[in-house]
Scaffold this motif. Structure first.
Motif, PDB file in Angstrom:
ATOM      1  N   GLY A 123       0.851  -1.185   0.000  1.00 54.68           N
ATOM      2  CA  GLY A 123       0.000   0.000   0.000  1.00 54.68           C
ATOM      3  C   GLY A 123       0.884   1.231   0.000  1.00 54.68           C
ATOM      4  N   TYR A 124       0.533   2.237  -0.805  1.00 54.03           N
ATOM      5  CA  TYR A 124       1.384   3.425  -0.915  1.00 54.03           C
ATOM      6  C   TYR A 124       0.538   4.671  -0.667  1.00 54.03           C
ATOM      7  CZ  TYR A 124       5.618   5.858  -2.482  1.00 54.03           C
ATOM      8  OH  TYR A 124       6.753   6.614  -2.526  1.00 54.03           O
ATOM      9  N   VAL A 125       0.951   5.469   0.313  1.00 56.58           N
ATOM     10  CA  VAL A 125       0.297   6.747   0.595  1.00 56.58           C
ATOM     11  C   VAL A 125       1.186   7.840   0.010  1.00 56.58           C
ATOM     12  CG1 VAL A 125      -0.611   8.296   2.365  1.00 56.58           C
ATOM     13  CG2 VAL A 125      -0.683   5.812   2.722  1.00 56.58           C
ATOM     14  N   PHE A 126       0.739   8.400  -1.123  1.00 57.60           N
ATOM     15  CA  PHE A 126       1.524   9.415  -1.803  1.00 57.60           C
ATOM     16  C   PHE A 126       1.367  10.774  -1.122  1.00 57.60           C
ATOM     17  CE2 PHE A 126       0.814   6.195  -5.022  1.00 57.60           C
ATOM     18  CZ  PHE A 126       2.023   6.126  -5.695  1.00 57.60           C
ATOM     19  N   GLN A 127       2.439  11.550  -1.176  1.00 54.37           N
ATOM     20  CA  GLN A 127       2.405  12.892  -0.604  1.00 54.37           C
ATOM     21  C   GLN A 127       1.346  13.756  -1.276  1.00 54.37           C
ATOM     22  OE1 GLN A 127       5.549  16.642  -0.229  1.00 54.37           O
ATOM     23  NE2 GLN A 127       6.334  14.558  -0.291  1.00 54.37           N
ATOM     24  N   THR A 128       1.137  13.537  -2.569  1.00 48.21           N
ATOM     25  CA  THR A 128       0.164  14.338  -3.324  1.00 48.21           C
ATOM     26  C   THR A 128      -1.132  13.562  -3.581  1.00 48.21           C
ATOM     27  OG1 THR A 128       1.304  13.639  -5.343  1.00 48.21           O
ATOM     28  CG2 THR A 128       1.888  15.779  -4.442  1.00 48.21           C
ATOM     29  N   PHE A 129      -1.358  12.502  -2.829  1.00 41.24           N
ATOM     30  CA  PHE A 129      -2.592  11.712  -2.802  1.00 41.24           C
ATOM     31  C   PHE A 129      -2.797  10.812  -4.016  1.00 41.24           C
ATOM     32  CE2 PHE A 129      -4.108  15.961  -0.930  1.00 41.24           C
ATOM     33  CZ  PHE A 129      -3.390  15.769   0.233  1.00 41.24           C
ATOM     34  N   ASN A 130      -2.636  11.373  -5.258  1.00 44.45           N
ATOM     35  CA  ASN A 130      -2.829  10.603  -6.495  1.00 44.45           C
ATOM     36  C   ASN A 130      -4.217   9.973  -6.587  1.00 44.45           C
ATOM     37  OD1 ASN A 130      -0.203  11.278  -7.058  1.00 44.45           O
ATOM     38  ND2 ASN A 130       0.446   9.216  -7.578  1.00 44.45           N
ATOM     39  N   LEU A 131      -5.230  10.695  -6.155  1.00 47.73           N
ATOM     40  CA  LEU A 131      -6.608  10.223  -6.306  1.00 47.73           C
ATOM     41  C   LEU A 131      -7.114  10.569  -7.702  1.00 47.73           C
ATOM     42  CD1 LEU A 131      -8.089  11.390  -2.869  1.00 47.73           C
ATOM     43  CD2 LEU A 131      -7.217   9.119  -3.467  1.00 47.73           C
ATOM     44  N   LEU A 132      -8.014   9.743  -8.213  1.00 51.10           N
ATOM     45  CA  LEU A 132      -8.616  10.012  -9.524  1.00 51.10           C
ATOM     46  C   LEU A 132      -9.769  10.990  -9.331  1.00 51.10           C
ATOM     47  CD1 LEU A 132      -8.565   6.384 -10.956  1.00 51.10           C
ATOM     48  CD2 LEU A 132      -7.003   8.263 -11.470  1.00 51.10           C
ATOM     49  N   GLN A 133      -9.635  12.164  -9.958  1.00 52.43           N
ATOM     50  CA  GLN A 133     -10.551  13.270  -9.673  1.00 52.43           C
ATOM     51  C   GLN A 133     -11.988  13.006 -10.125  1.00 52.43           C
ATOM     52  OE1 GLN A 133      -9.615  16.103  -7.883  1.00 52.43           O
ATOM     53  NE2 GLN A 133      -7.802  14.819  -7.566  1.00 52.43           N
ATOM     54  N   GLY A 134     -12.160  12.155 -11.125  1.00 49.45           N
ATOM     55  CA  GLY A 134     -13.509  11.907 -11.642  1.00 49.45           C
ATOM     56  C   GLY A 134     -14.284  10.851 -10.882  1.00 49.45           C
ATOM     57  N   PHE A 135     -13.679  10.293  -9.836  1.00 50.28           N
ATOM     58  CA  PHE A 135     -14.302   9.201  -9.089  1.00 50.28           C
ATOM     59  C   PHE A 135     -14.504   9.580  -7.620  1.00 50.28           C
ATOM     60  CE2 PHE A 135     -12.285   7.337 -12.737  1.00 50.28           C
ATOM     61  CZ  PHE A 135     -13.160   6.341 -13.150  1.00 50.28           C
ATOM     62  N   SER A 136     -15.512   8.993  -7.021  1.00 49.43           N
ATOM     63  CA  SER A 136     -15.810   9.265  -5.616  1.00 49.43           C
ATOM     64  C   SER A 136     -14.774   8.619  -4.700  1.00 49.43           C
ATOM     65  CB  SER A 136     -17.194   8.729  -5.260  1.00 49.43           C
ATOM     66  OG  SER A 136     -17.185   7.300  -5.290  1.00 49.43           O
ATOM     67  N   ALA A 137     -14.848   8.953  -3.425  1.00 48.62           N
ATOM     68  CA  ALA A 137     -13.946   8.343  -2.438  1.00 48.62           C
ATOM     69  C   ALA A 137     -14.086   6.827  -2.466  1.00 48.62           C
ATOM     70  CB  ALA A 137     -14.256   8.886  -1.045  1.00 48.62           C
ATOM     71  N   LEU A 138     -15.321   6.329  -2.462  1.00 51.70           N
ATOM     72  CA  LEU A 138     -15.566   4.888  -2.484  1.00 51.70           C
ATOM     73  C   LEU A 138     -15.013   4.261  -3.758  1.00 51.70           C
ATOM     74  CD1 LEU A 138     -16.833   2.354  -1.264  1.00 51.70           C
ATOM     75  CD2 LEU A 138     -19.026   3.043  -2.289  1.00 51.70           C
ATOM     76  N   GLU A 139     -15.219   4.912  -4.895  1.00 57.50           N
ATOM     77  CA  GLU A 139     -14.734   4.379  -6.170  1.00 57.50           C
ATOM     78  C   GLU A 139     -13.210   4.365  -6.216  1.00 57.50           C
ATOM     79  OE1 GLU A 139     -18.474   5.716  -9.059  1.00 57.50           O
ATOM     80  OE2 GLU A 139     -16.859   7.129  -8.599  1.00 57.50           O
ATOM     81  N   ASN A 140     -12.561   5.384  -5.649  1.00 60.25           N
ATOM     82  CA  ASN A 140     -11.098   5.411  -5.611  1.00 60.25           C
ATOM     83  C   ASN A 140     -10.546   4.233  -4.829  1.00 60.25           C
ATOM     84  OD1 ASN A 140      -9.242   7.746  -6.689  1.00 60.25           O
ATOM     85  ND2 ASN A 140     -11.196   8.726  -6.198  1.00 60.25           N
ATOM     86  N   VAL A 141     -11.167   3.914  -3.697  1.00 59.91           N
ATOM     87  CA  VAL A 141     -10.713   2.784  -2.889  1.00 59.91           C
ATOM     88  C   VAL A 141     -10.977   1.471  -3.619  1.00 59.91           C
ATOM     89  CG1 VAL A 141     -10.990   1.541  -0.710  1.00 59.91           C
ATOM     90  CG2 VAL A 141     -10.995   4.042  -0.727  1.00 59.91           C
ATOM     91  N   MET A 142     -12.135   1.344  -4.252  1.00 59.27           N
ATOM     92  CA  MET A 142     -12.470   0.108  -4.957  1.00 59.27           C
ATOM     93  C   MET A 142     -11.613  -0.081  -6.207  1.00 59.27           C
ATOM     94  SD  MET A 142     -16.622  -0.068  -4.455  1.00 59.27           S
ATOM     95  CE  MET A 142     -16.751  -1.661  -5.251  1.00 59.27           C
ATOM     96  N   LEU A 143     -11.234   1.014  -6.859  1.00 60.93           N
ATOM     97  CA  LEU A 143     -10.333   0.904  -8.012  1.00 60.93           C
ATOM     98  C   LEU A 143      -8.969   0.379  -7.574  1.00 60.93           C
ATOM     99  CD1 LEU A 143     -11.210   4.120 -10.026  1.00 60.93           C
ATOM    100  CD2 LEU A 143     -11.308   1.779 -10.883  1.00 60.93           C
ATOM    101  N   GLY A 144      -8.546   0.788  -6.376  1.00 54.37           N
ATOM    102  CA  GLY A 144      -7.309   0.259  -5.837  1.00 54.37           C
ATOM    103  C   GLY A 144      -7.367  -1.248  -5.689  1.00 54.37           C
ATOM    104  N   MET A 145      -8.534  -1.764  -5.323  1.00 58.13           N
ATOM    105  CA  MET A 145      -8.735  -3.208  -5.230  1.00 58.13           C
ATOM    106  C   MET A 145      -8.705  -3.847  -6.615  1.00 58.13           C
ATOM    107  SD  MET A 145     -11.894  -3.365  -2.533  1.00 58.13           S
ATOM    108  CE  MET A 145     -11.703  -2.992  -0.784  1.00 58.13           C
ATOM    109  N   ALA A 146      -9.350  -3.208  -7.569  1.00 55.84           N
ATOM    110  CA  ALA A 146      -9.463  -3.773  -8.914  1.00 55.84           C
ATOM    111  C   ALA A 146      -8.093  -3.921  -9.571  1.00 55.84           C
ATOM    112  CB  ALA A 146     -10.363  -2.896  -9.773  1.00 55.84           C
ATOM    113  N   PHE A 147      -7.177  -2.979  -9.298  1.00 56.39           N
ATOM    114  CA  PHE A 147      -5.849  -3.037  -9.908  1.00 56.39           C
ATOM    115  C   PHE A 147      -5.088  -4.294  -9.497  1.00 56.39           C
ATOM    116  CE2 PHE A 147      -5.867   1.872 -10.060  1.00 56.39           C
ATOM    117  CZ  PHE A 147      -6.493   1.844 -11.302  1.00 56.39           C
TER     118      PHE A 147
END
Length: 232
Positions: free
Chosen positions: A87-111
């Motif tokens: 698991g990597y916590v980036f200093q600049t977050f690297n969240l996908l702006q077009g997706f919700s908080a829940l979708e960002n976490v679930m995309l991490g699972m999908a990868f």
């Protein structure tokens, strides 16, 4: 569970010479251990994390994680290894702006190729105090909330190791302790090893094990000695 052996990293300079960044003879982190690595800017902290994560390849040496020597893997294999075990916590977050908080976490699972677990994603977001922000996109959240999403995403696939690069650097003072507490408590609950790099003494003072990169990285150690000699 993490061991670096004779790890070296250098970059080519425009004149064809080598610019050494890292020279780490040996460094280990046990399963479930929590470690802070401190050092001034430019001493190789982020480069070290990127090599451990498999984002960068070392020039030579070994990075052993859970028995795997990751530099021997090809790029695709390293990406899969990172998605499944790190698991990597980036200093600049690297969240996908077009997706919700829940979708960002679930995309991490999908990868990771394991499928998604919506219940776990929701539980992780609730654990970091974002049960009311599940469907908010990054632009609709504060900086501190975005960092908390990145913490939940880093834990999504039940990794063996979590790496955090200056996790409080872009978080307002009021939320800095919250982020550190969430990282530490979540990793402790999950039995995950945690490595944080920081230059913030208010962060490092909370950990039992604090390693100076200027001690474990011979390149940085040599720079410190050279600067000290210049000051004489």
């Amino acid at each position: 569970m993490l061991e670096l052996r004779n790890l070296k990293k250098s970059y080519k300079e425009p004149d064809g010479g080598e610019l050494p960044i890292l020279d780490v003879p040996k460094w280990t982190v046990d399963a479930g251990e929590q470690v802070v690595v401190i050092g001034p800017s430019g001493c190789g902290k982020t480069t070290l994390l990127h090599i451990v994560a498999g984002i960068l390849r070392p020039s030579s040496g070994h990075v052993l994680i859970d028995g795997w020597d990751t530099p021997l893997l090809n790029e695709s294999e390293r990406d899969q290894f990172r998605a499944r075990r790190i698991g990597y916590v980036f200093q600049t977050f690297n969240l996908l702006q077009g997706f919700s908080a829940l979708e960002n976490v679930m995309l991490g699972m999908a990868f990771a190729g394991k499928g998604t677990d919506r219940h776990r994603a929701i539980d992780l977001l609730k654990r970091v105090g974002l049960g009311h922000r599940l469907h908010h996109k990054p632009g609709q959240m504060s900086v501190g909330e975005q960092q908390r999403v990145s913490v939940a995403r880093a834990l999504a696939n039940k990794p063996k190791l979590v790496l955090a690069d200056e996790p409080t650097a872009n978080v307002d003072v009021g939320n800095q302790q919250l982020v550190i507490d969430m990282l530490r408590n979540s990793c402790r609950e999950e039995g995950v090893a945690l490595v944080i790099v920081t230059h913030a003494p208010q962060v490092s003072s909370q950990f039992d094990r604090v390693d100076r990169l200027t001690d474990i990285n011979l390149v940085a150690k040599a720079k410190v000695a050279a600067n000290a000699n210049e000051g004489l």
